[in-house]
Write a protein that holds these residues in place. Structure first.
Motif, short mmCIF file in Angstrom:
data_model
loop_
_atom_site.label_atom_id
_atom_site.label_comp_id
_atom_site.label_asym_id
_atom_site.label_seq_id
_atom_site.Cartn_x
_atom_site.Cartn_y
_atom_site.Cartn_z
N THR A 1 -45.73 -13.96 8.73
CA THR A 1 -44.31 -14.25 8.67
C THR A 1 -43.95 -15.38 9.62
O THR A 1 -44.63 -15.60 10.63
CB THR A 1 -43.48 -12.99 9.03
N HIS A 2 -42.86 -16.06 9.30
CA HIS A 2 -42.29 -17.07 10.19
C HIS A 2 -41.18 -16.46 11.05
O HIS A 2 -40.60 -17.14 11.87
CB HIS A 2 -41.74 -18.25 9.39
N ARG A 3 -40.87 -15.17 10.80
CA ARG A 3 -39.79 -14.49 11.52
C ARG A 3 -40.30 -13.19 12.17
O ARG A 3 -39.84 -12.10 11.83
CB ARG A 3 -38.66 -14.16 10.55
N SER B 1 -38.01 -10.24 13.49
CA SER B 1 -37.24 -9.35 12.61
C SER B 1 -38.07 -8.23 12.00
O SER B 1 -37.67 -7.63 11.00
CB SER B 1 -36.59 -10.19 11.50
#
Length: 190
Positions: free
Chosen positions: A87-89, A92
């Motif tokens: 993921t790039h996040r 979260s």
């Protein structure tokens, strides 16, 4: 060293998609074929203890389902597994335990496989499965093949995947006609 295993519910024509969208309306296509023997095969393929390696989209879909799936062997295993997410996040990731694998997925998985711990299991995550195979990081592929043709939907492997050789390990059939087949990843096709 940890082994990495890809598991997938797959149609005869290679579709693994389960969520409905505007182009795909067959989201419950595995339901009529579920049996106790099929559940036992999934539990055996995952192993008693495992960690998950998921793409972000699969993580998000599963985070909306598995925490509320009840007290069952499969839900308990999935919910307690550490989820390593491409993921790039990473900030979260609320369904845990979870952590992002960082920007270089192949290198992060190579390092993770070298640590002590349970095997890594990949479910879904179509982009991730192809990248892992191309990087030579997959030990086994376990396919639960259903006797259906869906015609459209997300496929397990992308069209751009490099040619790979797999060695047959074993198979079993469930009473509903699902074939559970295990392959060992050999490497690039010679």
């Amino acid at each position: 060293m940890r082994n990495l295993r890809i598991l997938a519910h797959i149609s005869l024509d290679g579709v693994i998609q389960h969520e409905n969208d505007a182009q795909f309306t067959h989201g419950d296509w595995t339901t009529p074929y579920r049996t106790p023997a099929g559940l036992a095969a999934v539990l055996e393929a995952q192993g008693r203890r495992f960690d998950l390696l998921l793409g972000r989209r699969t993580y998000d879909l599963w985070a909306g389902y598995w925490p509320n799936a009840g007290d069952t062997p499969i839900a308990n295993g999935i919910n307690t597994a550490t989820k390593y997410v491409a993921t790039h996040r990473p900030d979260s990731l609320v369904w845990g335990p979870a952590q992002g694998v960082g920007p270089d997925v192949a290198e992060a998985i190579r390092a993770l496989r070298a640590t002590a711990g349970p095997d890594l299991v990949v479910w879904g995550s179509t982009t991730l499965t192809s990248a892992l195979l191309d990087a030579g990081l997959v030990d086994e592929v376990v396919l639960l093949t259903y006797p259906v043709l869906l015609g459209q939907g997300k496929r397990l492997f992308s069209d751009g995947i490099a040619a790979r050789e797999l060695a047959f390990v074993g198979s079993q059939a469930t009473p509903s006609g699902v074939l559970v087949t295990t392959y060992r990843h050999v490497g690039a096709l010679q």
